[in-house]
Design a protein around this motif. Sequence first.
Motif, PDB file in Angstrom:
ATOM      1  N   ALA B 222       0.829  -1.210   0.000  1.00  0.00           N
ATOM      2  CA  ALA B 222       0.000   0.000   0.000  1.00  0.00           C
ATOM      3  C   ALA B 222       0.860   1.256   0.000  1.00  0.00           C
ATOM      4  O   ALA B 222       1.988   1.269   0.514  1.00  0.00           O
ATOM      5  CB  ALA B 222      -0.926   0.014   1.217  1.00  0.00           C
ATOM      6  N   TYR B 223       0.315   2.298  -0.604  1.00  0.00           N
ATOM      7  CA  TYR B 223       0.906   3.628  -0.605  1.00  0.00           C
ATOM      8  C   TYR B 223      -0.121   4.560   0.019  1.00  0.00           C
ATOM      9  O   TYR B 223      -1.253   4.654  -0.467  1.00  0.00           O
ATOM     10  CB  TYR B 223       1.214   4.082  -2.023  1.00  0.00           C
ATOM     11  N   VAL B 224       0.258   5.246   1.075  1.00  0.00           N
ATOM     12  CA  VAL B 224      -0.684   6.068   1.828  1.00  0.00           C
ATOM     13  C   VAL B 224      -0.170   7.507   1.867  1.00  0.00           C
ATOM     14  O   VAL B 224       1.030   7.740   2.087  1.00  0.00           O
ATOM     15  CB  VAL B 224      -0.839   5.521   3.267  1.00  0.00           C
ATOM     16  N   THR B 225      -1.064   8.451   1.651  1.00  0.00           N
ATOM     17  CA  THR B 225      -0.704   9.864   1.724  1.00  0.00           C
ATOM     18  C   THR B 225      -1.554  10.565   2.776  1.00  0.00           C
ATOM     19  O   THR B 225      -2.787  10.464   2.736  1.00  0.00           O
ATOM     20  CB  THR B 225      -0.947  10.572   0.371  1.00  0.00           C
ATOM     21  N   LEU B 226      -0.899  11.254   3.685  1.00  0.00           N
ATOM     22  CA  LEU B 226      -1.612  12.118   4.618  1.00  0.00           C
ATOM     23  C   LEU B 226      -1.495  13.541   4.097  1.00  0.00           C
ATOM     24  O   LEU B 226      -0.391  14.018   3.791  1.00  0.00           O
ATOM     25  CB  LEU B 226      -0.994  12.003   6.021  1.00  0.00           C
ATOM     26  N   HIS B 227      -2.649  14.188   3.993  1.00  0.00           N
ATOM     27  CA  HIS B 227      -2.697  15.562   3.490  1.00  0.00           C
ATOM     28  C   HIS B 227      -2.838  16.513   4.671  1.00  0.00           C
ATOM     29  O   HIS B 227      -3.545  16.214   5.621  1.00  0.00           O
ATOM     30  CB  HIS B 227      -3.887  15.723   2.537  1.00  0.00           C
ATOM     31  N   PHE B 228      -2.158  17.639   4.587  1.00  0.00           N
ATOM     32  CA  PHE B 228      -2.201  18.645   5.652  1.00  0.00           C
ATOM     33  C   PHE B 228      -2.614  19.979   5.048  1.00  0.00           C
ATOM     34  O   PHE B 228      -2.526  20.185   3.841  1.00  0.00           O
ATOM     35  CB  PHE B 228      -0.820  18.787   6.303  1.00  0.00           C
ATOM     36  N   GLU B 229      -3.069  20.882   5.890  1.00  0.00           N
ATOM     37  CA  GLU B 229      -3.272  22.243   5.415  1.00  0.00           C
ATOM     38  C   GLU B 229      -1.928  22.769   4.935  1.00  0.00           C
ATOM     39  O   GLU B 229      -0.893  22.478   5.527  1.00  0.00           O
ATOM     40  CB  GLU B 229      -3.776  23.142   6.557  1.00  0.00           C
ATOM     41  N   GLY B 230      -1.950  23.549   3.875  1.00  0.00           N
ATOM     42  CA  GLY B 230      -0.707  24.105   3.347  1.00  0.00           C
ATOM     43  C   GLY B 230      -0.016  23.104   2.433  1.00  0.00           C
ATOM     44  O   GLY B 230      -0.660  22.216   1.861  1.00  0.00           O
ATOM     45  N   ASP B 231       1.280  23.233   2.280  1.00  0.00           N
ATOM     46  CA  ASP B 231       2.004  22.455   1.285  1.00  0.00           C
ATOM     47  C   ASP B 231       2.514  21.109   1.783  1.00  0.00           C
ATOM     48  O   ASP B 231       2.944  20.274   0.990  1.00  0.00           O
ATOM     49  CB  ASP B 231       3.218  23.268   0.795  1.00  0.00           C
ATOM     50  N   PHE B 232       2.536  20.926   3.109  1.00  0.00           N
ATOM     51  CA  PHE B 232       3.152  19.720   3.651  1.00  0.00           C
ATOM     52  C   PHE B 232       2.361  18.468   3.289  1.00  0.00           C
ATOM     53  O   PHE B 232       1.133  18.459   3.361  1.00  0.00           O
ATOM     54  CB  PHE B 232       3.238  19.858   5.178  1.00  0.00           C
ATOM     55  N   ILE B 233       3.073  17.377   2.909  1.00  0.00           N
ATOM     56  CA  ILE B 233       2.418  16.075   2.799  1.00  0.00           C
ATOM     57  C   ILE B 233       3.292  15.014   3.448  1.00  0.00           C
ATOM     58  O   ILE B 233       4.514  15.169   3.580  1.00  0.00           O
ATOM     59  CB  ILE B 233       2.100  15.641   1.355  1.00  0.00           C
ATOM     60  N   ALA B 234       2.639  13.946   3.879  1.00  0.00           N
ATOM     61  CA  ALA B 234       3.362  12.785   4.411  1.00  0.00           C
ATOM     62  C   ALA B 234       2.929  11.573   3.598  1.00  0.00           C
ATOM     63  O   ALA B 234       1.739  11.388   3.333  1.00  0.00           O
ATOM     64  CB  ALA B 234       3.030  12.574   5.888  1.00  0.00           C
ATOM     65  N   HIS B 235       3.903  10.797   3.178  1.00  0.00           N
ATOM     66  CA  HIS B 235       3.604   9.646   2.324  1.00  0.00           C
ATOM     67  C   HIS B 235       4.363   8.453   2.866  1.00  0.00           C
ATOM     68  O   HIS B 235       5.504   8.585   3.307  1.00  0.00           O
ATOM     69  CB  HIS B 235       4.059   9.956   0.887  1.00  0.00           C
TER      70      HIS B 235
END
Lengths: 357, 357, 357, 357
Positions: B222-235
Amino acid sequence: MATELIGASASRAGVFGARPLRVAVIGCGYWGPNLVRNFFDAPGSTVTRVCDLEPERLDAIGKRYPTIGLGSDWRDVVHDPDVDAVCIATPAATHYAIAREALNAGKHVWVEKPLSMSFAEARELTELATKLGRVLLVDHTFVYTPAVQRMRQSIVSGELGDLLYYDSIRVNLGMYQHDVNVIWDLGVHDFSIIDYLLPYRPSGVSAVAASQIADSGREGLAYVTLHFEGDFIAHFHVSWLAPVKIRLATVCGTKRMIVFDDTAPSEKLKIYDRGIEVSGSSKDRERLQVEYRTGDMSAPKLDQVEALQIAAQHFAECVATGATPITDGAAGARVVAMLEATQRSLAAGGRVEKLDF
Amino acid sequence: MATELIGASASRAGVFGARPLRVAVIGCGYWGPNLVRNFFDAPGSTVTRVCDLEPERLDAIGKRYPTIGLGSDWRDVVHDPDVDAVCIATPAATHYAIAREALNAGKHVWVEKPLSMSFAEARELTELATKLGRVLLVDHTFVYTPAVQRMRQSIVSGELGDLLYYDSIRVNLGMYQHDVNVIWDLGVHDFSIIDYLLPYRPSGVSAVAASQIADSGREGLAYVTLHFEGDFIAHFHVSWLAPVKIRLATVCGTKRMIVFDDTAPSEKLKIYDRGIEVSGSSKDRERLQVEYRTGDMSAPKLDQVEALQIAAQHFAECVATGATPITDGAAGARVVAMLEATQRSLAAGGRVEKLDF
Amino acid sequence: MATELIGASASRAGVFGARPLRVAVIGCGYWGPNLVRNFFDAPGSTVTRVCDLEPERLDAIGKRYPTIGLGSDWRDVVHDPDVDAVCIATPAATHYAIAREALNAGKHVWVEKPLSMSFAEARELTELATKLGRVLLVDHTFVYTPAVQRMRQSIVSGELGDLLYYDSIRVNLGMYQHDVNVIWDLGVHDFSIIDYLLPYRPSGVSAVAASQIADSGREGLAYVTLHFEGDFIAHFHVSWLAPVKIRLATVCGTKRMIVFDDTAPSEKLKIYDRGIEVSGSSKDRERLQVEYRTGDMSAPKLDQVEALQIAAQHFAECVATGATPITDGAAGARVVAMLEATQRSLAAGGRVEKLDF
Amino acid sequence: MATELIGASASRAGVFGARPLRVAVIGCGYWGPNLVRNFFDAPGSTVTRVCDLEPERLDAIGKRYPTIGLGSDWRDVVHDPDVDAVCIATPAATHYAIAREALNAGKHVWVEKPLSMSFAEARELTELATKLGRVLLVDHTFVYTPAVQRMRQSIVSGELGDLLYYDSIRVNLGMYQHDVNVIWDLGVHDFSIIDYLLPYRPSGVSAVAASQIADSGREGLAYVTLHFEGDFIAHFHVSWLAPVKIRLATVCGTKRMIVFDDTAPSEKLKIYDRGIEVSGSSKDRERLQVEYRTGDMSAPKLDQVEALQIAAQHFAECVATGATPITDGAAGARVVAMLEATQRSLAAGGRVEKLDF
């Protein structure tokens, strides 16, 4: 799928009898000088003209290759009757116009990746080349590396078993491009490798990206997934913003798994004799046993030849024999189609966009 | 954000004066024996009871720890007045029922990850622990590693500058689980690390996964992405199906970048003095210059203590002092919320699912 | 050469029918607890007594293994009729006296490396064991690793071709020993591996060492060369004073070359299909062509079992069957002979000292 | 010790005002073309003549550099009044004769390593250059690498504390040379690095080598030890016969330790904040405690410039300013003295041979 790579290790004798292919290189920024060097040194070709808008770049070429004619107008080059083929290494947005005029002028054409900025343009160039009987090669360089050639051989031979997934990481502290985002800059390599390696075509693409540099408008980090019929997926991570360079591709099958580490000083390709064994009835999920078989690892010896040298020779041979390049216009057009669909997915918040080529 | 880790390097003297914390371990499969060993060896605690349904597992414990009482009924253990705390290392689906009964019986509770199978259950357990004044710790083990502690220190101190992204790879040839997919098995580690490390909360999650084993119904990749306000992402990429073990996390900021390679024999954590410098007006994108500053790399010395030992001692200290664990019920509940939302995203073809906790 | 390793993967059933081998461990410092754990857990043996002069060490054993009898007098243990075998893990200078008394008391004896401080003592112990029909095993642990077993198989089978050299690096930031220098501490491993691996015996040894710590009188860094008849040489570097741990052995033959990297997380053993081809007449040195053949690399799968577990079981099996251990007293004596000769070489400024055993 | 490296990062403007240094390269085998490229491209110099006995080599140069005059007679070149300096990249046995004639003809001279085949010849050339006021630079290339420059800075500044040892491994599957053994081919690099790095001179040298290829008479594997007054030693292992390329140098001090891994793709130089602490009286060896202090590791950023480019510019600057090169004739002569003494040690069975320069 296109022609197999012919004659990579064949004799490097000239393909025009006494006369080598006369190549002109248009655009001498980052990649152009590599084209000049490879076509100049190859026994089947030579470079007769180079053109660029920046005088310093031409000076540098002129100092090293005094026999090459220099200039700033690509139209001159394209219509020069003493030029057999042109290599286009200009910014991507100009590829289509130059390539079209060159084909219409009867030249064989080598275009840097991506072939064009739209699938429609790419298809038009492909059809034009076919109609005029000229060679059109898109420089998907990685396809010509011994490692990718060996990977394809493993897939085609069935050595890997059923394919399960493709995963790639292509990141480093890379130069922010002015005209394209990281997918058009680096992801294009993965699209072209996947297009060449796999025996089937993707049905859709989705992507997540971030544009960390406020207002730059160009994504420097992206995760792209190609979806296929059935269980297979291909995923790649491309980034200009990673502290350490990683070039790591994995192709996993039910019988064997391949890891290609392009930053390794040796043994870049490793084939793991590892596989999956499923036992128990699929009707009773609770009792379904998934087990692994693990065996030896083997790192095949690979030729250390530069991919661009193989590609340059392949181009000259296609011109000489009329063969279709393995990275022809159609391959270039499929890659552009994937790039376009990826942009649509980004615009639609990561939705899966259909691919239909 | 929860309490900072207290006393990790403090004296290991007993926290109950003369009497150590009397711990019972419920479930002795893969992880339970590690709990037994750590709570048995720690100066502030001992293990008095172990329970499991499989006699061979109890035999193994009994041979090595003859003083520990053995049994198969967890209710006996939960209601034993000579037990101060219970550790729950049973299959995830049973966590909620056992933890609730243990809290209601007045025990302090340690639960393996994930805390429960739903956010509602997790919140209920958290509130119950608060109401009854009992310690509830969720074993997000990685949070207690010296490397993650050091990463958090770099983030909190501002050493990294503005955060740009988090990326993690956690793959190997892993055991297919019967009851959960790879996200609930391995991704839970990344969710808990991200929850601990970052100064802000994700606003959404999306995921792509593949269930390569026909009919198993459990995604192994699996590939999971957490989205945040603004430009930051965690994958993060999690997989049971990779030929080579990789444990590689990157946290990238505008001033420094950290790479944590948990498979490295030494120098697991590397801090790169590399950053981004943007010049030119953001109104004129064409002229916006993005450049890198590259300096030295530094690998801080890390304590080599086992994370579980730190966590076990932290649990005993929280019981003794009434402090809230850094991985408390609320942290456990947020992680379960992320897991649930990820499942919804998979069911919806990878759509971004909102997170609101 | 000694017996081949028997039954490493055989059934682990008890070798005395109903009764396991009753082992006493004398000396519980750094290595003793590993002996206790392995002989305690193995199905064919148990540990009944442990003895040491330091009460804290006995306490630690007692806490974990309450059934084991504890004490401080090794003579008690050696004459206990309920003990079948003793493991001697005391400082090297005491090995001889304890082993002799234990053999004379009818016990089977396991001695940590080195067997004794002199070849004369080692030979006496070997002869005593033979006369009394007792098993004497010297714990040359590395000989029992799957990697060294596989290396020997490659040598014996002729897979490597003619052997050219052995080279080893065994360095790290290691604990300065009070009683011995780095050659007696670490070099002993290389002597024992070489003694086991090679089909021929060294004819001499020379060494260079440095005692960087003023007045400590104990060399912390050494380079040792074993000389053989013909062209073959074996060289090893041992050090307590290296910033990074390296465990790297190379065995090179005319047909294949093996590299054993014991710090690698996986693929510790790599077999390179590389060889040497000499053409031209040896009478005309100027025209003698030395060329290389380079092919694939292969990393065989190795069992991940702990070497000490294999050795412990081998010891129990030798007791049960009367077989000679592969690291018997004779092997231990040869290693002591090499250590003694190395000391003589150091004293003589690095001169080659003859070996004659 | 010789002059510090001046102007490595200084302006690359021509050093003769309008006219660059006119260099002739004699010998165009393996290394010569690199000299041509670097002196041709450098702003302070150009290449006007190249000479070699093999026509194909001259053809290759001529194709790439049509302005360079080609020929086969080095005497022509040496006496050409339009040549300011000659680079001698011929077989080692011819260095002396060509360099002497070039100096006598008034040329500045660059000689590949080793300077000559004997110390007597080397000293004569050095004295001749001094007498005639010409620059004589020996191409000890590694001295000019940013890594070695940084190592020297660490030593000179006292950052490492008291020096304890130098250890180097320089092995790969290397080309068997016709005229020299592996010490003259590869060991010369270590001799020159040691000569540059260390603040004191060796007092003796000893060596062990093997000539695995029957009758070749040329050792392909060697271990060399340089002995110094006091406790310090330097040891290196050079080999043409190793399956894997290793370039690993360690300089260890009482306060810090440096590891230089020249095959690493990045972070080639690592400085470990690790040291030794001795406590207790040296009169009571039994109680002497040797302990380690371990701290962070740091990898300084290094310039990625080619060493030969730095050296070429240094040569041009020495010619322009009259400065003494950091690898002058005296350094070259010391290295030849070490090579000669090593040969004597091999002939004497590994005895320590005195060095007295």
